[in-house]
Design a protein around this motif. Structure first.
Motif, short mmCIF file in Angstrom:
data_model
loop_
_atom_site.label_atom_id
_atom_site.label_comp_id
_atom_site.label_asym_id
_atom_site.label_seq_id
_atom_site.Cartn_x
_atom_site.Cartn_y
_atom_site.Cartn_z
N LYS A 136 -33.79 2.47 7.91
CA LYS A 136 -34.68 2.50 6.74
C LYS A 136 -35.25 3.90 6.48
CE LYS A 136 -39.00 0.55 4.92
NZ LYS A 136 -40.11 -0.41 5.17
N HIS A 137 -35.84 4.51 7.52
CA HIS A 137 -36.55 5.77 7.31
C HIS A 137 -35.69 7.01 7.58
CE1 HIS A 137 -40.34 4.00 6.26
NE2 HIS A 137 -40.33 3.25 7.34
N GLY A 138 -34.46 6.79 8.05
CA GLY A 138 -33.55 7.89 8.28
C GLY A 138 -32.40 7.88 7.28
N LEU A 139 -31.41 7.05 7.53
CA LEU A 139 -30.21 6.99 6.69
C LEU A 139 -30.54 6.66 5.23
CD1 LEU A 139 -27.14 6.82 6.19
CD2 LEU A 139 -27.26 4.44 6.98
N LEU A 140 -31.25 5.57 4.99
CA LEU A 140 -31.48 5.14 3.62
C LEU A 140 -32.43 6.06 2.87
CD1 LEU A 140 -31.58 1.25 3.99
CD2 LEU A 140 -29.65 2.77 3.50
N PHE A 141 -33.41 6.63 3.56
CA PHE A 141 -34.27 7.62 2.93
C PHE A 141 -33.45 8.83 2.48
CE2 PHE A 141 -36.72 11.55 3.26
CZ PHE A 141 -37.77 11.30 2.38
N CYS A 142 -32.56 9.29 3.34
CA CYS A 142 -31.70 10.42 3.00
C CYS A 142 -30.84 10.10 1.78
CB CYS A 142 -30.83 10.78 4.20
SG CYS A 142 -29.59 12.05 3.85
N PHE A 143 -30.23 8.94 1.77
CA PHE A 143 -29.36 8.54 0.65
C PHE A 143 -30.14 8.44 -0.66
CE2 PHE A 143 -27.50 4.83 -1.72
CZ PHE A 143 -26.44 5.54 -2.26
N GLU A 144 -31.32 7.84 -0.60
CA GLU A 144 -32.12 7.67 -1.82
C GLU A 144 -32.63 9.00 -2.35
OE1 GLU A 144 -34.98 4.94 -0.36
OE2 GLU A 144 -33.56 3.25 -0.32
N GLU A 145 -32.94 9.93 -1.45
CA GLU A 145 -33.45 11.23 -1.87
C GLU A 145 -32.36 12.11 -2.48
OE1 GLU A 145 -36.83 12.84 -1.46
OE2 GLU A 145 -37.07 10.68 -1.75
N SER A 146 -31.16 12.04 -1.90
CA SER A 146 -30.09 12.94 -2.34
C SER A 146 -29.09 12.29 -3.28
CB SER A 146 -29.33 13.47 -1.12
OG SER A 146 -28.65 12.42 -0.46
N ASP A 147 -28.97 10.95 -3.19
CA ASP A 147 -27.98 10.20 -3.97
C ASP A 147 -26.57 10.74 -3.72
OD1 ASP A 147 -27.34 8.07 -5.63
OD2 ASP A 147 -27.33 9.31 -7.42
N ASP A 148 -26.34 11.18 -2.48
CA ASP A 148 -25.03 11.71 -2.09
C ASP A 148 -24.38 10.72 -1.14
OD1 ASP A 148 -22.81 13.11 -1.26
OD2 ASP A 148 -23.90 14.96 -0.81
#
Length: 223
Positions: A40-52
């Motif tokens: 939740k706070h690592g992988l998905l946060f990164c994905f949501e912030e960068s949309d990469d």
């Protein structure tokens, strides 16, 4: 050191080192902790912030492979191209892996992929699934020398109470160097010495709500 398999509060099993009274995962729920802190706070946060869709992850403490398995499942679910490197100095024994129940509780249809995570050759990049590449490296934390290579670091070492040498400025400087600009490091520990060490090497810290029975966790960002 003597080790035994114990059952945590969410029904999932983990390994306990009796001499240290320390576990590979939280006794309040191994799967719950891994999902909350690292997914939740690592992988998905990164994905949501960068949309990469292309994400590189470094895990410090491959251990039972639980964080890795959950990441693989998210990669397939969201069609993320994940390049994953797991660092582990002392691999978990095959007979210990065989009695862990993560596959049964999380996704029985992915049993083969979980097995491949553990059967894959060390120090070699293996395509585990269409969206997930894994390289396991058997080495000490302070032997890592990556430079601007990762979007996310899962810092899942044994706690600073039992292995304080893994939570030092020296180690976190290596982590800072290994991250790309705006890369993130997530960990369950919010101990004062850990926060000071992270800040001293340049990380910007955010204290977040913790997993079950733990008030807080940390996300550190390389600005």
């Amino acid at each position: 050191m003597k080790r035994k398999i114990i059952t945590t509060a969410d029904g999932s099993k983990t390994i306990q080192i009796e001499e240290w009274n320390e576990q590979y995962h939280s006794v309040h729920g191994a799967i719950n902790e891994a999902n909350h802190v690292y997914i939740k706070h690592g992988l998905l946060f990164c994905f949501e912030e960068s949309d990469d869709n292309n994400i590189s992850i470094l895990e410090m403490g491959f251990g039972t492979g639980l964080n890795t398995f959950l990441t693989l499942l998210e990669a397939e679910k969201r069609k993320l191209n994940i390049n994953y490197i797991g660092i582990e100095a002392y691999p978990v024994l095959k007979e210990e892996i065989e009695v862990l129940n993560y596959v049964e509780l999380i996704s029985p249809k992915h049993k083969n992929q979980f097995q491949r995570l553990h059967d894959s050759t060390w120090d070699k990049t293996i395509q585990i699934s269409e969206f997930f590449k894994l390289k396991k490296e058997q080495k000490l934390f302070n032997d890592t020398n990556y430079i601007k290579a990762f979007d996310v670091i899962y810092f899942d070492a044994f706690g600073p109470r039992v292995q304080p040498e893994l939570w030092t400025e020296e180690i976190f400087k290596l982590m800072y160097t290994a991250l790309k600009p705006n890369g993130i490091l997530v960990t369950y520990s919010v101990k004062g010495t850990v926060k000071r060490a992270l800040r001293s090497v340049g990380f910007e810290l955010k204290r977040l709500e913790g997993p079950p029975n733990k008030r807080h966790m940390l996300r550190a960002i390389k600005r």
